[in-house]
Design a protein around this motif. Structure first.
Motif, PDB file in Angstrom:
ATOM      1  N   TYR A   1     106.604 -32.408  49.155  1.00 51.62           N
ATOM      2  CA  TYR A   1     107.398 -32.920  50.277  1.00 51.62           C
ATOM      3  C   TYR A   1     108.756 -33.406  49.799  1.00 51.62           C
ATOM      4  O   TYR A   1     108.854 -34.235  48.884  1.00 51.62           O
ATOM      5  CB  TYR A   1     106.656 -34.060  50.962  1.00 51.62           C
ATOM      6  CG  TYR A   1     107.314 -34.556  52.238  1.00 51.62           C
ATOM      7  CD1 TYR A   1     107.333 -33.763  53.379  1.00 51.62           C
ATOM      8  CD2 TYR A   1     107.897 -35.819  52.296  1.00 51.62           C
ATOM      9  CE1 TYR A   1     107.925 -34.216  54.551  1.00 51.62           C
ATOM     10  CE2 TYR A   1     108.481 -36.281  53.471  1.00 51.62           C
ATOM     11  CZ  TYR A   1     108.492 -35.472  54.596  1.00 51.62           C
ATOM     12  OH  TYR A   1     109.082 -35.921  55.764  1.00 51.62           O
TER      13      TYR A   1
ATOM     14  N   GLU B   1     110.817 -32.079  54.571  1.00 53.04           N
ATOM     15  CA  GLU B   1     110.359 -30.689  54.588  1.00 53.04           C
ATOM     16  C   GLU B   1     109.132 -30.538  53.705  1.00 53.04           C
ATOM     17  O   GLU B   1     109.166 -30.834  52.497  1.00 53.04           O
ATOM     18  CB  GLU B   1     111.469 -29.761  54.094  1.00 53.04           C
ATOM     19  CG  GLU B   1     111.115 -28.287  54.065  1.00 53.04           C
ATOM     20  CD  GLU B   1     111.140 -27.623  55.450  1.00 53.04           C
ATOM     21  OE1 GLU B   1     111.023 -26.386  55.521  1.00 53.04           O
ATOM     22  OE2 GLU B   1     111.292 -28.354  56.450  1.00 53.04           O
ATOM     23  N   ASN B   2     108.029 -30.110  54.306  1.00 51.47           N
ATOM     24  CA  ASN B   2     106.842 -29.750  53.549  1.00 51.47           C
ATOM     25  C   ASN B   2     107.053 -28.361  52.956  1.00 51.47           C
ATOM     26  O   ASN B   2     107.484 -27.441  53.662  1.00 51.47           O
ATOM     27  CB  ASN B   2     105.612 -29.737  54.459  1.00 51.47           C
ATOM     28  CG  ASN B   2     105.235 -31.119  54.932  1.00 51.47           C
ATOM     29  OD1 ASN B   2     104.644 -31.896  54.191  1.00 51.47           O
ATOM     30  ND2 ASN B   2     105.589 -31.444  56.180  1.00 51.47           N
ATOM     31  N   VAL B   3     106.727 -28.210  51.688  1.00 51.44           N
ATOM     32  CA  VAL B   3     106.973 -26.938  51.003  1.00 51.44           C
ATOM     33  C   VAL B   3     105.753 -26.527  50.189  1.00 51.44           C
ATOM     34  O   VAL B   3     104.952 -27.363  49.775  1.00 51.44           O
ATOM     35  CB  VAL B   3     108.197 -27.023  50.061  1.00 51.44           C
ATOM     36  CG1 VAL B   3     109.458 -27.380  50.831  1.00 51.44           C
ATOM     37  CG2 VAL B   3     107.946 -28.024  48.928  1.00 51.44           C
TER      38      VAL B   3
ATOM     39  N   GLY C   1     109.790 -23.539  52.388  1.00 52.25           N
ATOM     40  CA  GLY C   1     109.688 -24.479  53.494  1.00 52.25           C
ATOM     41  C   GLY C   1     110.067 -23.778  54.782  1.00 52.25           C
ATOM     42  O   GLY C   1     111.143 -23.172  54.875  1.00 52.25           O
TER      43      GLY C   1
ATOM     44  N   TYR D   1     110.413 -22.820  45.914  1.00 50.32           N
ATOM     45  CA  TYR D   1     109.622 -23.469  46.958  1.00 50.32           C
ATOM     46  C   TYR D   1     109.857 -22.751  48.281  1.00 50.32           C
ATOM     47  O   TYR D   1     110.954 -22.222  48.520  1.00 50.32           O
ATOM     48  CB  TYR D   1     110.045 -24.944  47.116  1.00 50.32           C
ATOM     49  CG  TYR D   1     110.018 -25.725  45.833  1.00 50.32           C
ATOM     50  CD1 TYR D   1     108.916 -26.496  45.487  1.00 50.32           C
ATOM     51  CD2 TYR D   1     111.096 -25.679  44.942  1.00 50.32           C
ATOM     52  CE1 TYR D   1     108.881 -27.212  44.295  1.00 50.32           C
ATOM     53  CE2 TYR D   1     111.071 -26.388  43.751  1.00 50.32           C
ATOM     54  CZ  TYR D   1     109.965 -27.150  43.437  1.00 50.32           C
ATOM     55  OH  TYR D   1     109.935 -27.846  42.256  1.00 50.32           O
TER      56      TYR D   1
ATOM     57  N   CYS E   1     107.479 -27.322  60.337  1.00 51.23           N
ATOM     58  CA  CYS E   1     107.083 -27.048  58.947  1.00 51.23           C
ATOM     59  C   CYS E   1     105.678 -27.525  58.610  1.00 51.23           C
ATOM     60  O   CYS E   1     104.987 -26.885  57.814  1.00 51.23           O
ATOM     61  CB  CYS E   1     108.101 -27.640  57.978  1.00 51.23           C
ATOM     62  SG  CYS E   1     108.102 -29.442  57.859  1.00 51.23           S
TER      63      CYS E   1
ATOM     64  N   THR F   1     116.893 -26.539  48.246  1.00 52.65           N
ATOM     65  CA  THR F   1     116.180 -27.191  49.346  1.00 52.65           C
ATOM     66  C   THR F   1     116.839 -28.525  49.685  1.00 52.65           C
ATOM     67  O   THR F   1     117.043 -28.854  50.868  1.00 52.65           O
ATOM     68  CB  THR F   1     114.702 -27.411  48.969  1.00 52.65           C
ATOM     69  OG1 THR F   1     114.103 -26.148  48.649  1.00 52.65           O
ATOM     70  CG2 THR F   1     113.932 -28.053  50.112  1.00 52.65           C
TER      71      THR F   1
END
Length: 242
Positions: free
Chosen positions: A168, A182-184, A194, A192, A112, A205
């Motif tokens: 994040y 998870e970076n989104v 991700g 969002y 990600c 999420t």
């Protein structure tokens, strides 16, 4: 609040798309003061943020796989794998290599964080002159948070989120370390993106990350108070759209 040339701006001084109008609304109602020397800088930020959102959606619709570094893959026509990540092959244009990730996704697999950096590059490519992009980013190394200093990613503490920001979700009781979080990309309208999870609300999420916790986990995944943004003012000098 939006300040352009020392004046508070309540109404956009130009015609906007519906997504740009949503971004303008967030900026205007932000507790942070967003200052611009000229309205062109503001318009460029709106354009680039919209391109961030569209690039995230395009990544979601691509065939790029989710993968750790050991099993990762990049199209060998453009990229060479090293111990530090993937670098451009000689005589390959950065613009061609970044475009290929979105146009030929089945040849790629990454996690990600790499997805976020690739989305940043693709959004910038769509927002500035292509020759400038190739000049600025002619020594690309892509993996994790590796990125060229001209991309100018700025990460700050705070919860004043604007569509196009990267955020994040932290997963403290992860099972596999790849799911520590998870970076989104914040898409606006409460959604969002991700990589590996897809597009959803914050609740969706968090629910997805909570299925990836270790047995007996008691702490829920949650959104942390930080955001990452590009240096819009610096990049605006390379735009041909405004």
């Amino acid at each position: 609040m939006i300040i352009v040339a020392g004046m508070n701006i309540e109404i956009p001084p130009f015609q906007l798309s519906s997504k740009q109008a949503e971004i303008f609304h967030f900026l205007k109602n932000s507790s942070e003061v967003h200052r611009y020397v000229h309205s062109r800088e503001l318009l460029f930020e709106l354009i680039l943020r919209e391109n961030m959102i569209n690039s995230a959606i395009e990544m979601n619709e691509s065939e790029v796989e989710f993968s750790i570094f050991h099993t990762s893959k990049f199209n060998s026509m453009y990229w060479l794998k090293t111990s530090r990540g993937y670098i451009l092959k000689p005589n390959v244009l950065p613009s061609d290599a970044i475009k290929d990730i979105f146009h030929n996704g089945k040849e790629y697999g990454f996690e990600c964080t790499t997805a976020i950096v690739v989305i940043f590059y693709y959004a910038v490519l769509q927002s500035i002159e292509e020759r400038a992009f190739n000049r600025l980013f002619n020594h690309l190394l892509v993996w994790d948070w590796s990125y060229d200093e001209d991309l100018g990613i700025i990460t700050r503490v705070g919860s004043d989120f604007i569509p196009g920001d990267v955020m994040y979700f932290y997963n403290p009781d992860y099972d596999n370390p790849v799911w520590i979080g998870e970076n989104v990309v914040f898409l606006g309208e409460g959604k969002y993106f991700g990589h590996g999870i897809g597009i959803g609300t914050a609740e969706e999420t968090i629910k997805a990350l909570n299925t990836l916790r270790k047995e007996g986990a008691t702490r829920s995944a949650h959104l942390i108070h930080q955001h990452s943004r590009l240096n819009y003012k610096y990049l605006s000098q390379f735009s041909t759209q405004i």
